[in-house]
Design a protein around this motif. Structure first.
Motif, PDB file in Angstrom:
ATOM      1  N   UNK A 120       0.845  -1.189   0.000  1.00 42.48           N
ATOM      2  CA  UNK A 120       0.000   0.000   0.000  1.00 42.48           C
ATOM      3  C   UNK A 120       0.882   1.240   0.000  1.00 42.48           C
ATOM      4  N   UNK A 147      -1.403   7.212  12.046  1.00 45.10           N
ATOM      5  CA  UNK A 147      -1.796   5.983  11.352  1.00 45.10           C
ATOM      6  C   UNK A 147      -1.514   6.135   9.856  1.00 45.10           C
ATOM      7  N   UNK A 148      -1.186   5.011   9.220  1.00 48.08           N
ATOM      8  CA  UNK A 148      -0.925   4.980   7.778  1.00 48.08           C
ATOM      9  C   UNK A 148      -2.248   4.758   7.047  1.00 48.08           C
ATOM     10  N   UNK A 149      -2.615   5.731   6.210  1.00 49.07           N
ATOM     11  CA  UNK A 149      -3.822   5.625   5.382  1.00 49.07           C
ATOM     12  C   UNK A 149      -3.356   5.535   3.938  1.00 49.07           C
ATOM     13  N   UNK A 150      -3.726   4.455   3.247  1.00 50.54           N
ATOM     14  CA  UNK A 150      -3.218   4.315   1.886  1.00 50.54           C
ATOM     15  C   UNK A 150      -4.091   3.467   0.989  1.00 50.54           C
ATOM     16  N   UNK A 151      -3.726   3.460  -0.251  1.00 52.88           N
ATOM     17  CA  UNK A 151      -4.415   2.657  -1.260  1.00 52.88           C
ATOM     18  C   UNK A 151      -3.714   1.306  -1.345  1.00 52.88           C
ATOM     19  N   UNK A 206      -7.807  13.349   0.743  1.00 50.70           N
ATOM     20  CA  UNK A 206      -8.698  12.202   0.851  1.00 50.70           C
ATOM     21  C   UNK A 206      -8.167  11.157   1.827  1.00 50.70           C
ATOM     22  N   UNK A 207      -6.949  11.356   2.331  1.00 48.24           N
ATOM     23  CA  UNK A 207      -6.327  10.353   3.187  1.00 48.24           C
ATOM     24  C   UNK A 207      -6.086  10.846   4.606  1.00 48.24           C
TER      25      UNK A 207
END
Lengths: 155, 202
Positions: free
Chosen positions: A96, A106-110, A129-130
């Motif tokens: 991701x 926190x890690x926010x990902x695709x 958006x993240x």
């Protein structure tokens, strides 16, 4: 009657002319190569390199000096990054990319998974958006599978 | 001696030019063979062209993200789901890009290394959350993306194999946050007969 000095001058002009042609050819080739890959390949913090369960080693990405992320995670420094990107060229692992948000740590990902049908591409994630805020780290992390060969960066 | 020296330099420059040109051609050939390999391995998925979108209607942030990703050609809106819109664009070499975002904004972009419209059934844009305490475990946060014309529905597969599905419309799919099960293990693309066209573990 052509004198020796005239011959030298003619040869000099011929040599300079060929040199100019060569320079133009080289410049055209370089320009064509750059234009054909007109993506924002700037600000990279990882690669091109394999992203795997052991690479990069643990602690390569740090939330702060007391909080190291495990092996397989890489990140940029803190900043007001607009975009987090990966240029994924090969591999079938799951990984991701996105942001380590300063607001929640926190890690926010695709999520991308070559074995699951996702294909190599240039992927971009826009911060708003993240993460709630703009001040973050761009981040990429391996999850499972063998490896992925990629470059990761931020703009 | 002088004659030889004067000839040697242009020959050397010409040779260097040829080497650089061959290197560039090699790069193009590798990229081309990669595209051809993709073509040979994939089924022929298609995606509608959608409705043309004027760049002036997109936000500055969206324009910047699209350009930085290589999506410099005409943009088309494929569909909308709630307040999210899904787009198709093109790169200078004709390869496709896909994007999604809220309203006139763009949250995520994918510019493919493929000459095909859709090299797979889905261009999935799902997102995850990873906490340092249990990394690399992923927690599915959102499920959305672009689906090929051949995809009738998209499902989230639970740990017991049960599917939570949503129909595809406008070549796009999106699950409400509350519809995403905590034990999700995969995202699947289904055709009209219910056959699984793609399964992506998450």
């Amino acid at each position: 009657m052509v004198t020796m000095s005239q011959m030298k001058r003619a040869r000099g002009r011929y040599t300079r002319s060929r040199r100019r042609v060569c320079v133009v050819v080289v410049a055209a080739v370089v320009l064509a190569t750059v234009v054909s890959s007109a993506k924002a390949i700037t600000g990279n913090y990882w690669g091109y390199n394999n992203l795997s369960v052991t690479n990069p080693p643990a602690g390569t990405c740090m939330t702060n000096p007391s909080y190291p992320w495990p092996a397989g995670f890489a990140c940029s420094g803190w900043g007001n990054w607009d975009q987090s990107w990966v240029d994924w060229t090969s591999g079938s692992g799951k990984f991701s990319f996105g942001y380590l948000c300063q607001s929640d740590g926190v890690f926010h990902g695709r999520v991308l998974n070559g074995a699951g049908g996702d294909v190599p591409a240039f992927y971009t994630a826009v911060y708003y958006a993240y993460c709630p805020g703009h001040y973050n780290k761009a981040m990429v992390g391996h999850d499972s599978g063998t490896y992925n060969y990629l470059q990761a960066g931020k703009n | 001696m002088n004659k030889r020296a004067s000839l040697r330099r242009p020959v050397a420059i010409l040779t260097a030019g040829i080497i650089v040109a061959l290197a560039a051609l090699g790069t193009v050939a590798v990229a081309s063979s990669r595209s051809h390999a993709d073509s040979a391995n994939a089924l022929q998925y298609t995606v509608s062209h959608g409705t043309p979108v004027s760049a002036s209607t997109m936000s500055q942030r969206a324009e910047t993200a699209l350009a930085a990703s290589g999506a410099t050609g005409q943009l088309y809106e494929l569909g909308t789901r709630g307040d999210h819109a899904y787009y198709r664009g093109t790169q200078s070499d004709g390869s496709p890009c896909y994007a999604a975002g809220g309203g006139s904004d763009v949250a995520t972009v994918a510019c493919l290394y493929s000459n095909e419209e859709m090299p797979s059934a889905l261009v999935d844009m799902s997102t995850v959350v990873i906490r340092r305490s249990d990394a690399p475990k992923m927690h599915l946060d959102s499920v959305e993306g672009i689906a090929a014309d051949q995809v009738a529905a998209v499902g989230i597969e639970r740990a017991d194999g049960a599917l939570v599905t949503t129909p595809v419309s406008g070549n796009s799919y999106r699950f409400d946050a509350e519809a995403i099960p905590a034990d999700a293990v995969a995202i699947v693309a289904l055709d009209a007969s219910g056959k699984i066209l793609q399964r992506k573990t998450v």
